[in-house]
Enzyme design. Sequence first.
Site, PDB file in Angstrom:
ATOM      1  N   CYS A 102      -0.313   4.104   2.276  1.00  0.00           N
ATOM      2  CA  CYS A 102      -0.098   3.880   3.715  1.00  0.00           C
ATOM      3  C   CYS A 102       1.364   4.093   4.088  1.00  0.00           C
ATOM      4  O   CYS A 102       1.661   4.598   5.162  1.00  0.00           O
ATOM      5  CB  CYS A 102      -0.450   2.447   4.116  1.00  0.00           C
ATOM      6  SG  CYS A 102      -1.976   1.842   3.452  1.00  0.00           S
ATOM      7  N   ASP A 103       2.274   3.649   3.220  1.00  0.00           N
ATOM      8  CA  ASP A 103       3.672   3.518   3.647  1.00  0.00           C
ATOM      9  C   ASP A 103       4.651   4.450   2.945  1.00  0.00           C
ATOM     10  O   ASP A 103       5.846   4.447   3.278  1.00  0.00           O
ATOM     11  CB  ASP A 103       4.129   2.060   3.425  1.00  0.00           C
ATOM     12  CG  ASP A 103       3.339   1.101   4.303  1.00  0.00           C
ATOM     13  OD1 ASP A 103       2.905   1.519   5.389  1.00  0.00           O
ATOM     14  OD2 ASP A 103       3.148  -0.058   3.899  1.00  0.00           O
TER      15      ASP A 103
ATOM     16  N   CYS B  86       0.829  -1.207   0.000  1.00  0.00           N
ATOM     17  CA  CYS B  86       0.000   0.000   0.000  1.00  0.00           C
ATOM     18  C   CYS B  86       0.864   1.258   0.000  1.00  0.00           C
ATOM     19  O   CYS B  86       1.432   1.626   1.039  1.00  0.00           O
ATOM     20  CB  CYS B  86      -0.905  -0.018   1.236  1.00  0.00           C
ATOM     21  SG  CYS B  86      -1.823   1.509   1.436  1.00  0.00           S
TER      22      CYS B  86
END
Length: 320
Positions: A145-146, A142
């Site tokens: 997200c990261d 993701c």
Amino acid sequence: MVRHNYKGGNHEKIEYDVLILGAGPAGLTAAIYCGRYRLKTAVVAKSFGGTANLAGELENWPGFIGSGFDLMEKFKSHAEKFGARFLQAEVSDVRKEKDRFVLEIGDKEIHGKSLIVALGTEHRKLNIPGEKKFAGKGVSYCATCDANFFNGKDVAVIGGADSAAKAALYLAEIARKVYISYRKNEMRCEPISLKKIENHKKIEIYYQSVPLKIEGDNAVKHLVLEQEQKDGKMKKIKLDVSGVFVVIGATPVVDIVKNLGLKMDKGGYIITDKEGKTNVSGVFAAGDVTDNKLKQVVTASAEGAIAAKSAYEKLKFMCK
Ligand code: NDP
């Protein structure tokens, strides 16, 4: 809103009209519609928002441009407003007993007269050496997200369709360099994304390449690819990267409903008709877990609405 966390106990044995499995756009929209049909509705999910939460900037939900997470928050509060009950829990078994559905949650059970399966999909894995070892230590599924962990660093994205394109463009805003490894010779994402990628100074594409392994010590240090050359020979390429984003699509989450005998296509997606009905009476399905062609928030939501309407009609008929 009443929120039950089954891990902490707090069990009530209630029979619902509709049980909704999954709380992404499909499940949440189904919950809004069920609530408006005045059906006693429980939404059961491990977490809320589904993969839509991961969409950094959603540009194709009409009338809204913003983060997927923010949109899902709105969906959730909308469903709560119409009385849906949210059970944040992991379901261990789903079965049909006569004309009732039973969800097993730990040593507890909840019952419903009908079931809407809106479990969505989960990330597909590469299954190459290093992928599992470095998951969370440089290997990610993701970008939104990261990405922030890779500020100023070099990263690789594996995949060649829309999600991979979006991930690469997003990462290029933060990382120093973004490599894309794709197994074919032209990315098959939307042309608008492809144009942005091709014009982006930080992005470099390795076409006709497949990842062989991910190496490192405590964290990712290299991605080893194999690329087909013009003469047909294969060349190994070692990229020095801190992050490897595996963005190669998804598989439907159907394990927990396997005992229901639902018909699925060869990819494991639940086959539904235009009314969201499955082959099992009383079971409806909606969103990315179905065999629909377009997997988007807008289509998942529409299917959630349709499944709710069908569940409502079925229950009305049962009451007559
Ligand atoms: P897709 O299933 O469409 O694409 C998966 C990609 O990963 C393909 O390029 C595929 O290669 C590649 N791939 C699959 N398995 C492997 C493997 N084992 N090794 C290497 N590569 C592999 O997934 P997406 O998540 O990109 O898209 C899902 C749906 O969501 C689509 O309908 C898409 O249009 C939609 N979407 C739309 C967005 C938008 O902004 N409009 C954004 C994101 C998704 P190959 O091409 O060779 O099959």
